[in-house]
Write a protein that holds these residues in place. Structure first.
Motif, PDB file in Angstrom:
ATOM      1  N   TYR A  20       0.878  -0.801   0.228  1.00 29.19           N
ATOM      2  CA  TYR A  20      -0.067  -0.296   0.252  1.00 29.19           C
ATOM      3  C   TYR A  20       1.025   1.234   0.079  1.00 29.19           C
ATOM      4  O   TYR A  20       2.124   1.344   0.932  1.00 29.19           O
ATOM      5  CB  TYR A  20      -0.928  -0.166   1.577  1.00 29.19           C
ATOM      6  CG  TYR A  20      -1.875  -0.800   1.225  1.00 29.19           C
ATOM      7  CD1 TYR A  20      -3.396  -0.551   0.455  1.00 29.19           C
ATOM      8  CD2 TYR A  20      -1.994  -2.658   1.469  1.00 29.19           C
ATOM      9  CE1 TYR A  20      -4.375  -1.545   0.309  1.00 29.19           C
ATOM     10  CE2 TYR A  20      -2.963  -3.733   1.574  1.00 29.19           C
ATOM     11  CZ  TYR A  20      -4.163  -3.076   1.377  1.00 29.19           C
ATOM     12  OH  TYR A  20      -5.101  -3.895   0.474  1.00 29.19           O
ATOM     13  N   GLY A  21       0.250   2.544  -0.446  1.00 27.08           N
ATOM     14  CA  GLY A  21       1.063   3.809  -0.350  1.00 27.08           C
ATOM     15  C   GLY A  21       0.341   4.138   0.850  1.00 27.08           C
ATOM     16  O   GLY A  21      -0.441   3.842   1.093  1.00 27.08           O
ATOM     17  N   GLU A  22       1.184   5.221   1.390  1.00 25.27           N
ATOM     18  CA  GLU A  22       1.135   6.322   1.939  1.00 25.27           C
ATOM     19  C   GLU A  22       1.244   7.721   1.936  1.00 25.27           C
ATOM     20  O   GLU A  22       2.088   8.147   1.191  1.00 25.27           O
ATOM     21  CB  GLU A  22       2.273   6.072   2.976  1.00 25.27           C
ATOM     22  CG  GLU A  22       3.626   5.805   2.997  1.00 25.27           C
ATOM     23  CD  GLU A  22       3.968   5.272   4.350  1.00 25.27           C
ATOM     24  OE1 GLU A  22       3.685   6.800   5.166  1.00 25.27           O
ATOM     25  OE2 GLU A  22       5.377   4.840   3.745  1.00 25.27           O
ATOM     26  N   LEU A  23      -0.003   7.977   2.439  1.00 22.38           N
ATOM     27  CA  LEU A  23       0.246   9.649   2.207  1.00 22.38           C
ATOM     28  C   LEU A  23       1.219  10.602   3.387  1.00 22.38           C
ATOM     29  O   LEU A  23       1.159  10.244   4.684  1.00 22.38           O
ATOM     30  CB  LEU A  23      -0.871   9.858   2.944  1.00 22.38           C
ATOM     31  CG  LEU A  23      -1.911  10.484   1.403  1.00 22.38           C
ATOM     32  CD1 LEU A  23      -3.033  10.993   2.025  1.00 22.38           C
ATOM     33  CD2 LEU A  23      -1.982  11.876   0.243  1.00 22.38           C
ATOM     34  N   ILE A  24       2.789  10.897   2.222  1.00 22.53           N
ATOM     35  CA  ILE A  24       3.349  11.826   3.312  1.00 22.53           C
ATOM     36  C   ILE A  24       2.638  13.002   3.869  1.00 22.53           C
ATOM     37  O   ILE A  24       3.509  12.978   5.365  1.00 22.53           O
ATOM     38  CB  ILE A  24       5.011  11.502   2.641  1.00 22.53           C
ATOM     39  CG1 ILE A  24       5.164  10.564   2.402  1.00 22.53           C
ATOM     40  CG2 ILE A  24       5.886  12.317   3.349  1.00 22.53           C
ATOM     41  CD1 ILE A  24       6.417  10.400   0.964  1.00 22.53           C
ATOM     42  N   ASN A  25       2.089  12.862   3.029  1.00 25.16           N
ATOM     43  CA  ASN A  25       1.417  15.247   3.564  1.00 25.16           C
ATOM     44  C   ASN A  25       0.566  15.056   2.216  1.00 25.16           C
ATOM     45  O   ASN A  25       0.192  14.265   1.822  1.00 25.16           O
ATOM     46  CB  ASN A  25       2.781  15.867   3.394  1.00 25.16           C
ATOM     47  CG  ASN A  25       2.636  15.865   2.143  1.00 25.16           C
ATOM     48  OD1 ASN A  25       2.590  16.775   1.327  1.00 25.16           O
ATOM     49  ND2 ASN A  25       4.197  16.490   2.033  1.00 25.16           N
ATOM     50  N   THR A  50       0.024  16.794  -0.179  1.00 27.02           N
ATOM     51  CA  THR A  50       0.535  16.686  -1.570  1.00 27.02           C
ATOM     52  C   THR A  50       1.287  15.482  -2.079  1.00 27.02           C
ATOM     53  O   THR A  50       1.507  15.609  -3.046  1.00 27.02           O
ATOM     54  CB  THR A  50       0.351  18.147  -2.418  1.00 27.02           C
ATOM     55  OG1 THR A  50       1.406  18.587  -1.294  1.00 27.02           O
ATOM     56  CG2 THR A  50      -0.526  18.660  -2.014  1.00 27.02           C
ATOM     57  N   THR A  51       1.416  14.634  -1.047  1.00 26.73           N
ATOM     58  CA  THR A  51       2.272  13.712  -1.351  1.00 26.73           C
ATOM     59  C   THR A  51       2.524  12.098  -0.671  1.00 26.73           C
ATOM     60  O   THR A  51       1.716  12.253  -0.054  1.00 26.73           O
ATOM     61  CB  THR A  51       3.702  14.071  -1.115  1.00 26.73           C
ATOM     62  OG1 THR A  51       4.098  15.377  -0.929  1.00 26.73           O
ATOM     63  CG2 THR A  51       5.291  13.454  -1.521  1.00 26.73           C
ATOM     64  N   LEU A  81      12.235  -0.580  -4.883  1.00 27.42           N
ATOM     65  CA  LEU A  81      11.557   0.542  -5.294  1.00 27.42           C
ATOM     66  C   LEU A  81      11.166   1.371  -4.932  1.00 27.42           C
ATOM     67  O   LEU A  81      10.332   1.082  -4.437  1.00 27.42           O
ATOM     68  CB  LEU A  81      10.926   0.612  -6.828  1.00 27.42           C
ATOM     69  CG  LEU A  81       9.658   1.108  -7.250  1.00 27.42           C
ATOM     70  CD1 LEU A  81      10.684   2.188  -7.837  1.00 27.42           C
ATOM     71  CD2 LEU A  81       8.827   0.501  -8.355  1.00 27.42           C
ATOM     72  N   THR A  82      11.674   3.305  -4.683  1.00 24.67           N
ATOM     73  CA  THR A  82      10.533   3.715  -3.850  1.00 24.67           C
ATOM     74  C   THR A  82       9.969   5.419  -4.975  1.00 24.67           C
ATOM     75  O   THR A  82      10.835   5.161  -5.384  1.00 24.67           O
ATOM     76  CB  THR A  82      12.127   4.413  -2.598  1.00 24.67           C
ATOM     77  OG1 THR A  82      11.940   3.376  -2.308  1.00 24.67           O
ATOM     78  CG2 THR A  82      10.725   5.274  -2.409  1.00 24.67           C
ATOM     79  N   LEU A  83       8.765   4.928  -5.178  1.00 23.77           N
ATOM     80  CA  LEU A  83       7.925   6.172  -5.851  1.00 23.77           C
ATOM     81  C   LEU A  83       7.689   6.992  -5.025  1.00 23.77           C
ATOM     82  O   LEU A  83       7.235   6.607  -4.145  1.00 23.77           O
ATOM     83  CB  LEU A  83       7.126   4.783  -6.728  1.00 23.77           C
ATOM     84  CG  LEU A  83       6.461   5.935  -6.934  1.00 23.77           C
ATOM     85  CD1 LEU A  83       5.601   5.449  -9.046  1.00 23.77           C
ATOM     86  CD2 LEU A  83       5.345   7.052  -6.860  1.00 23.77           C
ATOM     87  N   ILE A  84       8.039   8.298  -4.872  1.00 23.05           N
ATOM     88  CA  ILE A  84       7.008   9.803  -4.079  1.00 23.05           C
ATOM     89  C   ILE A  84       6.526   9.704  -5.457  1.00 23.05           C
ATOM     90  O   ILE A  84       7.794  10.687  -6.160  1.00 23.05           O
ATOM     91  CB  ILE A  84       8.303  10.401  -3.538  1.00 23.05           C
ATOM     92  CG1 ILE A  84       8.955   9.396  -2.389  1.00 23.05           C
ATOM     93  CG2 ILE A  84       8.025  11.487  -2.993  1.00 23.05           C
ATOM     94  CD1 ILE A  84       9.872   9.999  -1.867  1.00 23.05           C
ATOM     95  N   HIS A  85       5.374  10.351  -4.873  1.00 25.10           N
ATOM     96  CA  HIS A  85       4.630  11.415  -6.301  1.00 25.10           C
ATOM     97  C   HIS A  85       4.420  12.388  -5.073  1.00 25.10           C
ATOM     98  O   HIS A  85       3.677  12.175  -4.109  1.00 25.10           O
ATOM     99  CB  HIS A  85       3.502  10.644  -6.588  1.00 25.10           C
ATOM    100  CG  HIS A  85       3.135  11.783  -7.414  1.00 25.10           C
ATOM    101  ND1 HIS A  85       2.113  10.413  -8.696  1.00 25.10           N
ATOM    102  CD2 HIS A  85       2.664  13.003  -8.365  1.00 25.10           C
ATOM    103  CE1 HIS A  85       0.963  11.508  -9.789  1.00 25.10           C
ATOM    104  NE2 HIS A  85       2.127  12.526  -8.927  1.00 25.10           N
TER     105      HIS A  85
END
Length: 172
Positions: free
Chosen positions: A4-9, A11-12, A116-120
């Motif tokens: 699962y992806g996580e929200l860092i803030n 908008t990220t 793999l680290t993906l940051i959007h």
């Protein structure tokens, strides 16, 4: 590590996946037009900083049989074209693009695997954008994992739509 992806803030978002190596093979799936089309979006790419990356999406065609595009995404169905710019490219470890914000792919070799680290970053600050982007990357990364393991992926939309509901619950 989970998928699962996580929200860092607000908008990220961030995903971390462990993929089969070697790192050069995973790099090809990020940067080679034809291999990227197997899990995300095809299209020509100039990997020099400032270079153009054309993203041609065919999500319903990422599995066999094809998985029809839901009504909600008809405007973004097969053949949808988007443009990105290469911000940084350090083969085979870092690819950063300007696309619907800024997307960074970092690869790190760990024994016979690739982390793999993906940051959007710089997403629109609204819940539906966060939900759709989390579900989209989650589904695309699942397909990448399957392709790297020579496994037939599930249909993009059949996975994506339930993930939207799940992420909606996770981030509210």
């Amino acid at each position: 590590m989970n998928n699962y992806g996580e929200l860092i803030n607000p908008t990220t978002l961030k995903f971390v996946r462990l993929l089969p190596g070697p790192i050069e093979r995973v790099w090809e799936y990020l940067t080679d037009d034809h291999k990227r089309a197997l899990w995300f979006a095809g299209g020509s790419t100039d990997l020099t900083p400032g270079g153009d990356m054309k993203l041609v999406f065919s999500n319903s065609q990422l599995s066999s049989p094809p998985d029809p595009t839901p009504e909600k995404y008809k405007d973004y169905g097969d053949g949808y074209v988007s443009q990105a710019k290469i911000l940084r490219c350090e083969a085979p470890r870092l690819l950063k693009i300007s696309w619907e914000g800024v997307v960074t792919f970092e690869l790190e070799e760990i024994e016979n695997k690739v982390k793999l680290t993906l940051i959007h970053e710089k997403l629109q600050d609204d819940n539906e954008t966060r939900v759709g982007t989390l579900a989209g990357w989650h589904t695309h990364l699942d397909i990448l994992f399957d392709k790297l393991n020579d496994k037939a992926p599930e249909g993009f939309w059949s996975v994506h739509m339930p993930l939207e509901d799940e992420y909606r619950l996770r981030i509210t």
